[in-house]
Every structure is written in structure tokens, then in C-alpha cells.
Enzyme design. Sequence first.
Site, PDB file in Angstrom:
ATOM      1  N   HIS A 115     -42.755 -49.135 -41.978  1.00  0.00           N
ATOM      2  CA  HIS A 115     -41.801 -48.017 -41.898  1.00  0.00           C
ATOM      3  C   HIS A 115     -40.374 -48.481 -41.646  1.00  0.00           C
ATOM      4  O   HIS A 115     -39.545 -47.689 -41.200  1.00  0.00           O
ATOM      5  CB  HIS A 115     -42.241 -47.029 -40.807  1.00  0.00           C
ATOM      6  N   CYS A 143     -19.940 -46.958 -44.405  1.00  0.00           N
ATOM      7  CA  CYS A 143     -19.996 -48.203 -45.173  1.00  0.00           C
ATOM      8  C   CYS A 143     -18.578 -48.561 -45.631  1.00  0.00           C
ATOM      9  O   CYS A 143     -17.698 -47.693 -45.673  1.00  0.00           O
ATOM     10  CB  CYS A 143     -20.908 -47.961 -46.376  1.00  0.00           C
TER      11      CYS A 143
HETATM   12  P1  OAD Z   1     -48.787 -41.454 -32.823  1.00  0.00           P
HETATM   13  O1  OAD Z   1     -47.877 -40.991 -31.746  1.00  0.00           O
HETATM   14  O2  OAD Z   1     -49.175 -40.489 -33.869  1.00  0.00           O
HETATM   15  O3  OAD Z   1     -50.113 -42.020 -32.175  1.00  0.00           O
HETATM   16  C1  OAD Z   1     -50.079 -42.908 -31.093  1.00  0.00           C
HETATM   17  C2  OAD Z   1     -51.493 -43.246 -30.707  1.00  0.00           C
HETATM   18  O4  OAD Z   1     -51.431 -44.220 -29.683  1.00  0.00           O
HETATM   19  C3  OAD Z   1     -52.315 -42.078 -30.181  1.00  0.00           C
HETATM   20  O5  OAD Z   1     -53.551 -42.024 -30.869  1.00  0.00           O
HETATM   21  C4  OAD Z   1     -52.501 -42.410 -28.712  1.00  0.00           C
HETATM   22  O6  OAD Z   1     -53.786 -41.990 -28.229  1.00  0.00           O
HETATM   23  C5  OAD Z   1     -52.422 -43.914 -28.708  1.00  0.00           C
HETATM   24  N1  OAD Z   1     -51.954 -44.513 -27.452  1.00  0.00           N
HETATM   25  C6  OAD Z   1     -51.128 -43.981 -26.522  1.00  0.00           C
HETATM   26  N2  OAD Z   1     -50.906 -44.861 -25.533  1.00  0.00           N
HETATM   27  C7  OAD Z   1     -51.586 -45.987 -25.859  1.00  0.00           C
HETATM   28  C8  OAD Z   1     -51.732 -47.277 -25.245  1.00  0.00           C
HETATM   29  N3  OAD Z   1     -51.105 -47.564 -24.091  1.00  0.00           N
HETATM   30  N4  OAD Z   1     -52.523 -48.188 -25.858  1.00  0.00           N
HETATM   31  C9  OAD Z   1     -53.149 -47.890 -27.030  1.00  0.00           C
HETATM   32  N5  OAD Z   1     -53.034 -46.702 -27.652  1.00  0.00           N
HETATM   33  C10 OAD Z   1     -52.255 -45.767 -27.081  1.00  0.00           C
HETATM   34  O7  OAD Z   1     -48.094 -42.766 -33.443  1.00  0.00           O
HETATM   35  P2  OAD Z   1     -48.372 -43.450 -34.858  1.00  0.00           P
HETATM   36  O8  OAD Z   1     -49.783 -43.351 -35.240  1.00  0.00           O
HETATM   37  O9  OAD Z   1     -47.743 -44.798 -34.777  1.00  0.00           O
HETATM   38  O10 OAD Z   1     -43.472 -42.319 -38.750  1.00  0.00           O
HETATM   39  O11 OAD Z   1     -47.505 -42.539 -35.810  1.00  0.00           O
HETATM   40  C11 OAD Z   1     -47.411 -42.880 -37.157  1.00  0.00           C
HETATM   41  C12 OAD Z   1     -46.064 -42.489 -37.698  1.00  0.00           C
HETATM   42  O12 OAD Z   1     -45.791 -41.110 -37.379  1.00  0.00           O
HETATM   43  C13 OAD Z   1     -44.890 -43.220 -37.079  1.00  0.00           C
HETATM   44  O13 OAD Z   1     -44.654 -44.486 -37.659  1.00  0.00           O
HETATM   45  C14 OAD Z   1     -43.746 -42.295 -37.333  1.00  0.00           C
HETATM   46  C15 OAD Z   1     -44.418 -40.995 -36.923  1.00  0.00           C
HETATM   47  O14 OAD Z   1     -43.888 -39.860 -37.460  1.00  0.00           O
HETATM   48  C16 OAD Z   1     -42.264 -42.015 -39.201  1.00  0.00           C
HETATM   49  O15 OAD Z   1     -41.323 -41.763 -38.478  1.00  0.00           O
HETATM   50  C17 OAD Z   1     -42.197 -42.034 -40.693  1.00  0.00           C
END
Ligand code: OAD
Length: 243
Positions: A115, A143
Site C-alpha cells: 500500500h 511540486c
Molecule cells: P485492520 O485494522 O483492519 O486490522 C488489524 C488487525 O490486527 C485486527 O484483526 C486486530 O484484531 C489485529 N490486532 C490488533 N492488535 C494486534 C496485536 N497487538 N497483534 C496482532 N494483531 C493485532 O488493519 P489491516 O488489516 O492492516 O488500507 O487493514 C488493511 C488496510 O485497510 C490498511 O492497509 C488500510 C486500511 O484501510 C488503506 O488505507 C488502503
Amino acid sequence: MYDLIADQLRSAKKIVFVTGAGISQESGIPTFRGKDGLWRNYDPMKLATIDAFYDNPKLVWEWYNDRRRNIFAAEPNLGHKAIAELEEFVKVVVLTQNIDGLHQKGGSSSVLELHGSIVKIKCTVCDFKDEIFTEFSELPPLCKCGNILRPDVVWFGEGLPQDVWQEAIIHANSCDVMVIVGTSLVVSPANTLPIYAKKNNATLIEINPDETIMTSDMDSSIKSTSTVALPELVSIFKRASKM
Ligand code: OAD
């Protein structure tokens, strides 16, 4: 649980990590959909789309400036460091949805940023791209060509950088083990990576304190935070590789 995982890791030649915001949560960077997740307080459609940016570039840049400040002050945690340490024993590739650079700061040498990256900026019109580690004095920054600069990150509705994505698929298709850490797996196409790995008969291991929509498809699911589970995983890998 960890005994079963030791068996799964013993013969691995290449481990791919798919990471999300949860792995950086213990470095003080909020997740998007977790308990204090950003998308619980902010509307992604007003901050993370190209239309929102053109409607109000200053607002979007203010939000990114706050995130840049927080991320630049953050340090990699034991989870990031454990993944880097694993490189001593086996080929490791990290496919991350995070834009915070903490895997690289933690010592990982092979990281694909699906991303984009919060340090990178690009022009909305010309080909100009750069990496900026300092604060912008004026928002939105401009820019040299006179047009607005934007964060070089992937927003909702935008495609992933195709070269990065193609390489990610190759790694997902060719790993023995895929460890999926700290992601809710709701955002496409990153959430298809475990499917590519499964087609190659890879073992899927999930590390997340909560259930995700793909937990039932995993071979093993470790219900724990990444700073606890990843160092444990590395130590069982060390033991397994000595056997
Ligand atoms: P999410 O916020 O959707 O999910 C985070 C996950 O991390 C959840 O399932 C939590 O249960 C878990 N979690 C929380 N604390 C944790 C810890 N200490 N150790 C392990 N796991 C933990 O984040 P992403 O899946 O990264 O995209 O989200 C995907 C994309 O959605 C991001 O890259 C961003 C967002 O919108 C864009 O901005 C395009």
C-alpha cells in the site's frame, strides 16, 4: 499448539509473512478496525480516496501529517524484530499492507510495501516522486511544477503498484509457510495472498488476538498479540531447525 507449529515449520525453506496494522499496534500506531481503530473515528471516504483529496487536500494532508509524526517517532517492536531475526535460519519475505516502514527499521531485508509508504510523496500531475522525512511547512505541499503533491500510498479505489503486486503473488505462490499477522483480511487484493499460498499447499498460520474472516481456513491460529507470538514462533523455529 506450538508443537504442531514446530512440525509445520521444521521443513520450511521459505516463509512469507503477510502483515497488517496489528503488528505495529504495540509500537503505538493505531489499527484501522481494531478497538481504537482509525476508521471508528474517521470516515475513510473523507480521508483516503482521491476524490476526498481533491475536495479538501489540506484536510487530508493534515491527517497524514499527524500520522507521519506518530510513525516517525515509533520504534519497531519485538514482533518486527522477531521476523527479521528469522532471516538467519530461513528465507523470509514480508508482504505488508503497512505504510510505516517498521519492518525495514526492525531489520527485515526483503519487504514489499503493498500500500505504499508514508515517507514517499508524488506529484498529482507530473512524474516527480521523492522521500520526505521532515514536516511540511505549508499544506498541501506543492511540486516544482506548481501542482499539488500527494502521499504515495494506495487509497480506496486505487490499484496496487503492479510490479510490487506481481512480485507478491510470486512469493505467495512459492512459499512453504505463510504467517498472517495483525490483519483483519478484509481489504482486497492483499487478502487473496493466503489463497495463492494455499493453492501451493503452503501451511497457513494466523497470529491475531481476534478471529478474522479467514481464521477457519488457517492450519493453525495463534490467538495472541504479535509481540508475544512472533518471538515464540522464532524460538520454536530455532529448536525445530536443530532437530
Ligand atoms: P485492520 O485494522 O483492519 O486490522 C488489524 C488487525 O490486527 C485486527 O484483526 C486486530 O484484531 C489485529 N490486532 C490488533 N492488535 C494486534 C496485536 N497487538 N497483534 C496482532 N494483531 C493485532 O488493519 P489491516 O488489516 O492492516 O488500507 O487493514 C488493511 C488496510 O485497510 C490498511 O492497509 C488500510 C486500511 O484501510 C488503506 O488505507 C488502503
